[in-house]
Motif scaffolding. Sequence first.
Motif, PDB file in Angstrom:
ATOM      1  N   LEU A   1      87.337  33.851   3.611  1.00  0.00           N
ATOM      2  CA  LEU A   1      87.757  32.450   3.467  1.00  0.00           C
ATOM      3  C   LEU A   1      89.087  32.161   4.166  1.00  0.00           C
ATOM      4  O   LEU A   1      89.332  31.042   4.593  1.00  0.00           O
ATOM      5  CB  LEU A   1      87.904  32.102   1.985  1.00  0.00           C
ATOM      6  CG  LEU A   1      86.656  31.727   1.202  1.00  0.00           C
ATOM      7  CD1 LEU A   1      87.033  31.429  -0.242  1.00  0.00           C
ATOM      8  CD2 LEU A   1      85.969  30.511   1.813  1.00  0.00           C
TER       9      LEU A   1
ATOM     10  N   PRO B   1      90.637  32.699   7.099  1.00  0.00           N
ATOM     11  CA  PRO B   1      90.761  32.025   8.399  1.00  0.00           C
ATOM     12  C   PRO B   1      90.064  30.673   8.488  1.00  0.00           C
ATOM     13  O   PRO B   1      90.241  29.962   9.476  1.00  0.00           O
ATOM     14  CB  PRO B   1      90.122  33.028   9.376  1.00  0.00           C
ATOM     15  CG  PRO B   1      89.161  33.807   8.542  1.00  0.00           C
ATOM     16  CD  PRO B   1      89.779  33.899   7.182  1.00  0.00           C
ATOM     17  N   VAL B   2      89.262  30.292   7.488  1.00  0.00           N
ATOM     18  CA  VAL B   2      88.524  29.034   7.596  1.00  0.00           C
ATOM     19  C   VAL B   2      88.986  27.982   6.579  1.00  0.00           C
ATOM     20  O   VAL B   2      88.427  26.895   6.521  1.00  0.00           O
ATOM     21  CB  VAL B   2      87.001  29.257   7.432  1.00  0.00           C
ATOM     22  CG1 VAL B   2      86.512  30.263   8.447  1.00  0.00           C
ATOM     23  CG2 VAL B   2      86.639  29.704   6.021  1.00  0.00           C
TER      24      VAL B   2
ATOM     25  N   ASP C   1      91.887  26.419   6.531  1.00  0.00           N
ATOM     26  CA  ASP C   1      92.837  25.455   7.088  1.00  0.00           C
ATOM     27  C   ASP C   1      94.059  25.290   6.193  1.00  0.00           C
ATOM     28  O   ASP C   1      94.604  24.190   6.050  1.00  0.00           O
ATOM     29  CB  ASP C   1      92.163  24.092   7.315  1.00  0.00           C
ATOM     30  CG  ASP C   1      91.187  24.129   8.476  1.00  0.00           C
ATOM     31  OD1 ASP C   1      91.546  24.727   9.501  1.00  0.00           O
ATOM     32  OD2 ASP C   1      90.084  23.582   8.347  1.00  0.00           O
TER      33      ASP C   1
ATOM     34  N   GLN D   1      91.069  18.356  10.898  1.00  0.00           N
ATOM     35  CA  GLN D   1      90.055  18.592   9.884  1.00  0.00           C
ATOM     36  C   GLN D   1      90.692  19.138   8.617  1.00  0.00           C
ATOM     37  O   GLN D   1      91.715  19.814   8.653  1.00  0.00           O
ATOM     38  CB  GLN D   1      88.993  19.560  10.398  1.00  0.00           C
ATOM     39  CG  GLN D   1      89.433  21.014  10.478  1.00  0.00           C
ATOM     40  CD  GLN D   1      90.246  21.316  11.699  1.00  0.00           C
ATOM     41  OE1 GLN D   1      90.422  20.485  12.569  1.00  0.00           O
ATOM     42  NE2 GLN D   1      90.758  22.542  11.775  1.00  0.00           N
TER      43      GLN D   1
ATOM     44  N   SER E   1      86.318  23.192   7.091  1.00  0.00           N
ATOM     45  CA  SER E   1      85.555  23.731   8.222  1.00  0.00           C
ATOM     46  C   SER E   1      84.331  24.458   7.681  1.00  0.00           C
ATOM     47  O   SER E   1      84.175  25.662   7.873  1.00  0.00           O
ATOM     48  CB  SER E   1      86.420  24.664   9.069  1.00  0.00           C
ATOM     49  OG  SER E   1      87.549  24.001   9.575  1.00  0.00           O
ATOM     50  N   ASP E   2      83.455  23.716   6.972  1.00  0.00           N
ATOM     51  CA  ASP E   2      82.342  24.400   6.314  1.00  0.00           C
ATOM     52  C   ASP E   2      81.345  24.984   7.299  1.00  0.00           C
ATOM     53  O   ASP E   2      80.534  25.826   6.924  1.00  0.00           O
ATOM     54  CB  ASP E   2      81.639  23.482   5.314  1.00  0.00           C
ATOM     55  CG  ASP E   2      81.189  22.161   5.891  1.00  0.00           C
ATOM     56  OD1 ASP E   2      81.064  21.209   5.119  1.00  0.00           O
ATOM     57  OD2 ASP E   2      80.937  22.079   7.116  1.00  0.00           O
ATOM     58  N   ARG E   3      81.392  24.587   8.562  1.00  0.00           N
ATOM     59  CA  ARG E   3      80.487  25.189   9.535  1.00  0.00           C
ATOM     60  C   ARG E   3      80.845  26.650   9.806  1.00  0.00           C
ATOM     61  O   ARG E   3      80.085  27.371  10.451  1.00  0.00           O
ATOM     62  CB  ARG E   3      80.515  24.387  10.839  1.00  0.00           C
ATOM     63  CG  ARG E   3      81.880  24.287  11.499  1.00  0.00           C
ATOM     64  CD  ARG E   3      81.827  23.261  12.620  1.00  0.00           C
ATOM     65  NE  ARG E   3      83.113  23.038  13.261  1.00  0.00           N
ATOM     66  CZ  ARG E   3      84.063  22.248  12.790  1.00  0.00           C
ATOM     67  NH1 ARG E   3      83.877  21.638  11.627  1.00  0.00           N
ATOM     68  NH2 ARG E   3      85.190  22.052  13.438  1.00  0.00           N
ATOM     69  N   TYR E   4      82.009  27.093   9.344  1.00  0.00           N
ATOM     70  CA  TYR E   4      82.417  28.485   9.543  1.00  0.00           C
ATOM     71  C   TYR E   4      82.204  29.343   8.302  1.00  0.00           C
ATOM     72  O   TYR E   4      82.659  30.482   8.242  1.00  0.00           O
ATOM     73  CB  TYR E   4      83.900  28.544   9.939  1.00  0.00           C
ATOM     74  CG  TYR E   4      84.214  27.847  11.240  1.00  0.00           C
ATOM     75  CD1 TYR E   4      83.491  28.124  12.388  1.00  0.00           C
ATOM     76  CD2 TYR E   4      85.232  26.901  11.308  1.00  0.00           C
ATOM     77  CE1 TYR E   4      83.770  27.478  13.581  1.00  0.00           C
ATOM     78  CE2 TYR E   4      85.518  26.253  12.498  1.00  0.00           C
ATOM     79  CZ  TYR E   4      84.788  26.542  13.624  1.00  0.00           C
ATOM     80  OH  TYR E   4      85.068  25.907  14.801  1.00  0.00           O
ATOM     81  N   VAL E   5      81.519  28.816   7.304  1.00  0.00           N
ATOM     82  CA  VAL E   5      81.362  29.548   6.048  1.00  0.00           C
ATOM     83  C   VAL E   5      80.422  30.743   6.197  1.00  0.00           C
ATOM     84  O   VAL E   5      80.334  31.585   5.310  1.00  0.00           O
ATOM     85  CB  VAL E   5      80.891  28.579   4.933  1.00  0.00           C
ATOM     86  CG1 VAL E   5      80.526  29.314   3.655  1.00  0.00           C
ATOM     87  CG2 VAL E   5      81.994  27.584   4.626  1.00  0.00           C
ATOM     88  N   TYR E   6      79.728  30.839   7.335  1.00  0.00           N
ATOM     89  CA  TYR E   6      78.844  31.990   7.514  1.00  0.00           C
ATOM     90  C   TYR E   6      79.598  33.304   7.384  1.00  0.00           C
ATOM     91  O   TYR E   6      79.041  34.316   6.942  1.00  0.00           O
ATOM     92  CB  TYR E   6      78.129  31.933   8.875  1.00  0.00           C
ATOM     93  CG  TYR E   6      79.049  31.953  10.067  1.00  0.00           C
ATOM     94  CD1 TYR E   6      79.546  33.146  10.560  1.00  0.00           C
ATOM     95  CD2 TYR E   6      79.421  30.773  10.712  1.00  0.00           C
ATOM     96  CE1 TYR E   6      80.392  33.186  11.648  1.00  0.00           C
ATOM     97  CE2 TYR E   6      80.258  30.787  11.804  1.00  0.00           C
ATOM     98  CZ  TYR E   6      80.751  31.989  12.274  1.00  0.00           C
ATOM     99  OH  TYR E   6      81.594  32.009  13.345  1.00  0.00           O
ATOM    100  N   LEU E   7      80.878  33.328   7.741  1.00  0.00           N
ATOM    101  CA  LEU E   7      81.647  34.575   7.673  1.00  0.00           C
ATOM    102  C   LEU E   7      81.895  35.002   6.221  1.00  0.00           C
ATOM    103  O   LEU E   7      81.499  36.106   5.821  1.00  0.00           O
ATOM    104  CB  LEU E   7      82.965  34.432   8.435  1.00  0.00           C
ATOM    105  CG  LEU E   7      83.883  35.656   8.419  1.00  0.00           C
ATOM    106  CD1 LEU E   7      83.205  36.823   9.124  1.00  0.00           C
ATOM    107  CD2 LEU E   7      85.215  35.333   9.102  1.00  0.00           C
TER     108      LEU E   7
END
Length: 293
Positions: free
Chosen positions: A57, A59-60, A62, A69, A72-78
């Motif tokens: 969580l 780095p995503v 913010d 923004q 950045s929920d599009r980066y939650v795959y990590l």
Amino acid sequence: LWPSGLCIHYPVDTLHWGWPAMVGSVGLLGGLTVGAWWARYRTGWFMTGWAWFLLGLVPVLDLVQGGQQLLSDRYVYLPAIGIFVILAWALEWLARRSWMPPRVPVGAAVVLVAGLAVVSAGQLPTWSDNETVFNRALAVTTDNHRAHLSLANHYDEAGRQGDALQHARRAVTIKESATGYYNLGNILFRLDRARQARQAYEDALRLDPTLARAHSNLGMIAGNEGRPVAAEEHFRRALEIEPGLVVARFNLAQLLAMLGRREEAQVELRTVLSQDPGHAGARALSARIVNDR
């Protein structure tokens, strides 16, 4: 846990959470973290997956803003990899400690993955192109000036200036910004609405006096209106801010040539050609000045 109302950009000013939601979220996060640590020797897989989730969580989130923004929920795959580690081992752990035959957790996993695949497939079309992705943002958020601004740029590039103007005006109505007014000015200028474009560029400079391209475009408008002194002032101010702005320097050279100040024009043209050796307009103007002597 379930993708709903997701989009590319969430405006910071319109997302607010009350204290109950904040306290509940922090409590849940803390409780799960304490539980994972307490059970780390018995269910090490839970601690491993939860640690992955928490670290993923960072780095995503913010926490340090890297743009406009808030999420950045599009980066939650990590970080989600950690959650799936927990789910996978939890199913296996439950199967070994209960009456469940192996086909039950296997079937549950298949159903879960299939369901998530279907929902993911439903999300993919919202990212198909600029128009779709930013219209999606407008559909699931309110007062999203960034989405309006992006749609204005998209429609402007596509030659749909009417649609572009509508979104550009809406963007600066929601939130004033130098970029928003500058883009609005560009659209108005292409629609031959010079007076309105001039006002938009002046508004952009009110918010950001260092916007060199706004000065350059104001110089073009002043030149077209027969105000050479104002035009020269704007071109020179643009070049003070951004010496490498070729369009401003070439426009200044054109103005100087029109005013009969040929030597000054040639100086500017030589600078243009040193910055952009292939500039056809500068070569043609330079040749014309030499031939007119």
